[in-house]
Design a protein around this motif. Structure first.
Motif, PDB file in Angstrom:
ATOM      1  N   TYR A 244       7.788  -0.237  12.291  1.00 22.97           N
ATOM      2  CA  TYR A 244       8.838   0.692  11.270  1.00 22.97           C
ATOM      3  C   TYR A 244       9.935  -0.490  11.076  1.00 22.97           C
ATOM      4  CZ  TYR A 244      12.127   3.839   9.401  1.00 22.97           C
ATOM      5  OH  TYR A 244      12.874   4.634   8.731  1.00 22.97           O
ATOM      6  N   ASN A 245      10.167  -0.413   9.681  1.00 21.57           N
ATOM      7  CA  ASN A 245      11.188  -1.352   9.236  1.00 21.57           C
ATOM      8  C   ASN A 245      12.426  -0.485   8.903  1.00 21.57           C
ATOM      9  OD1 ASN A 245      12.973  -2.899   7.384  1.00 21.57           O
ATOM     10  ND2 ASN A 245      11.378  -4.410   7.594  1.00 21.57           N
ATOM     11  N   PHE A 246      13.639  -0.493   9.756  1.00 25.47           N
ATOM     12  CA  PHE A 246      14.726   0.068   9.497  1.00 25.47           C
ATOM     13  C   PHE A 246      15.586  -0.156   8.126  1.00 25.47           C
ATOM     14  CE2 PHE A 246      14.183  -0.441  14.031  1.00 25.47           C
ATOM     15  CZ  PHE A 246      13.824   0.850  14.584  1.00 25.47           C
TER      16      PHE A 246
ATOM     17  N   ASP B 146      16.637  -6.895  14.524  1.00 23.43           N
ATOM     18  CA  ASP B 146      17.666  -6.188  13.843  1.00 23.43           C
ATOM     19  C   ASP B 146      17.119  -5.011  12.802  1.00 23.43           C
ATOM     20  OD1 ASP B 146      19.284  -7.590  15.251  1.00 23.43           O
ATOM     21  OD2 ASP B 146      19.719  -9.051  13.770  1.00 23.43           O
ATOM     22  N   CYS B 147      15.888  -5.317  12.105  1.00 24.22           N
ATOM     23  CA  CYS B 147      15.490  -4.313  11.365  1.00 24.22           C
ATOM     24  C   CYS B 147      14.275  -3.467  11.616  1.00 24.22           C
ATOM     25  CB  CYS B 147      15.164  -5.380   9.954  1.00 24.22           C
ATOM     26  SG  CYS B 147      16.611  -5.658   8.742  1.00 24.22           S
TER      27      CYS B 147
ATOM     28  N   SER C  93       9.985   1.099   5.414  1.00 22.06           N
ATOM     29  CA  SER C  93       8.344   1.107   5.313  1.00 22.06           C
ATOM     30  C   SER C  93       7.962   1.182   6.641  1.00 22.06           C
ATOM     31  CB  SER C  93       8.192  -0.224   4.767  1.00 22.06           C
ATOM     32  OG  SER C  93       8.482  -1.438   5.357  1.00 22.06           O
ATOM     33  N   SER C  94       6.647   1.755   6.994  1.00 19.02           N
ATOM     34  CA  SER C  94       6.177   1.453   8.019  1.00 19.02           C
ATOM     35  C   SER C  94       4.723   1.258   8.065  1.00 19.02           C
ATOM     36  CB  SER C  94       6.152   2.913   8.700  1.00 19.02           C
ATOM     37  OG  SER C  94       5.780   4.061   8.028  1.00 19.02           O
ATOM     38  N   HIS C  95       4.108   0.555   8.916  1.00 12.90           N
ATOM     39  CA  HIS C  95       2.476   0.527   9.095  1.00 12.90           C
ATOM     40  C   HIS C  95       1.854   1.108  10.331  1.00 12.90           C
ATOM     41  CE1 HIS C  95       2.893  -2.349   5.533  1.00 12.90           C
ATOM     42  NE2 HIS C  95       3.961  -2.487   6.078  1.00 12.90           N
ATOM     43  N   TYR C  96       0.730   1.746  10.227  1.00 13.72           N
ATOM     44  CA  TYR C  96      -0.123   2.278  11.346  1.00 13.72           C
ATOM     45  C   TYR C  96      -1.359   1.797  11.621  1.00 13.72           C
ATOM     46  CZ  TYR C  96       3.986   5.171  11.123  1.00 13.72           C
ATOM     47  OH  TYR C  96       5.334   5.787  10.929  1.00 13.72           O
TER      48      TYR C  96
END
Length: 233
Positions: free
Chosen positions: A84-86, A51-52, A90-93
């Motif tokens: 990726y967090n909707f 969901d997120c 925030s995001s992580h790579y």
């Protein structure tokens, strides 16, 4: 090289020469360059959604040998991980690539292929900040990704071929490629820094491939390009 492969290659070269129209006229090229390459590799991707957030992990390994030159192979492996967090923005790579520390047991036919590699990696994070236009973005380079995967084809390879021709008043170029691909299941691990599991979703696709390609250039001057292996996806 068995008789069938030799005959196939001779026919391919013959068709290339015929397609670019070699002649002995005054406009014929003074310079002829040949390139021959063969390659094989594998790729895979895992995806997960809730969901997120969404996450994706992809791995690619390829090995190309330039025939008639040194004969050495050039293995290459790359890994890309994104999350990726909707809900909070925030995001992580995580990403890594290398030509070293690679063991690739390539079997592009109906047999398993294995990859064992340790590659340097970068890990980047982005944190959304409602009070800042750009937010916070940081990267660290002192990481590694360990890959230990096996591709097992689920179907016999599908074969394909392609031709490409280009000409100008000063030169002519033609290329030909014969390749095969097969879908595959993928098992094993992809870990960051030896412990963090980077495969968190379901396998979206996996495949193995192989190709033989060649090109012929005719012209008075040599163009600025390098022959590239054809990879079928």
């Amino acid at each position: 090289m068995n008789k069938f492969k030799k005959r196939l290659w001779m026919m391919a070269c013959g068709s290339l020469l015929a397609s670019i129209g070699i002649s002995h006229s005054a406009n014929a090229a003074n310079n002829i360059q040949h390139f021959k390459q063969k390659g094989s590799g594998a790729s895979a991707q895992w995806d997960q959604y809730d969901d997120c957030s969404s996450s994706s992990t992809s791995v690619y390994v390829g090995e190309t040998e330039t025939l008639g030159a040194s004969g050495d192979s050039a293995p290459f492996v790359s890994v890309w991980v994104s999350t990726y967090n909707f809900c909070d923005g925030s995001s992580h790579y995580s990403s890594g690539y290398s030509y070293a520390d690679i063991q690739f047991n390539k079997n592009p036919g109906f047999k398993p292929s294995t990859l064992v590699a340790t590659i340097p990696a970068s890990v980047c994070s982005y944190t959304y900040d409602p009070d800042s236009w750009w937010g916070s973005y940081t990267c660290e380079d002192n990481h590694t990704i360990d890959v230990n995967l096996t591709w097992t084809p689920t179907e016999h390879p599908t074969r394909s071929h392609s031709h490409y021709n280009y000409g100008s008043p000063t030169y002519k170029f033609s290329s030909h490629s014969v390749g095969s691909t097969a879908p595959a299941t993928v098992s094993g691990t992809v870990k960051q820094d030896g412990s963090l599991d980077l495969i968190t979703g379901k396998l979206t696709y996996g495949q193995v491939y192989s190709d033989h390609s060649g090109s012929i250039y005719l012209g008075d001057s040599y163009p600025i390009f390098l022959a590239q292996p054809v990879v079928a996806y």
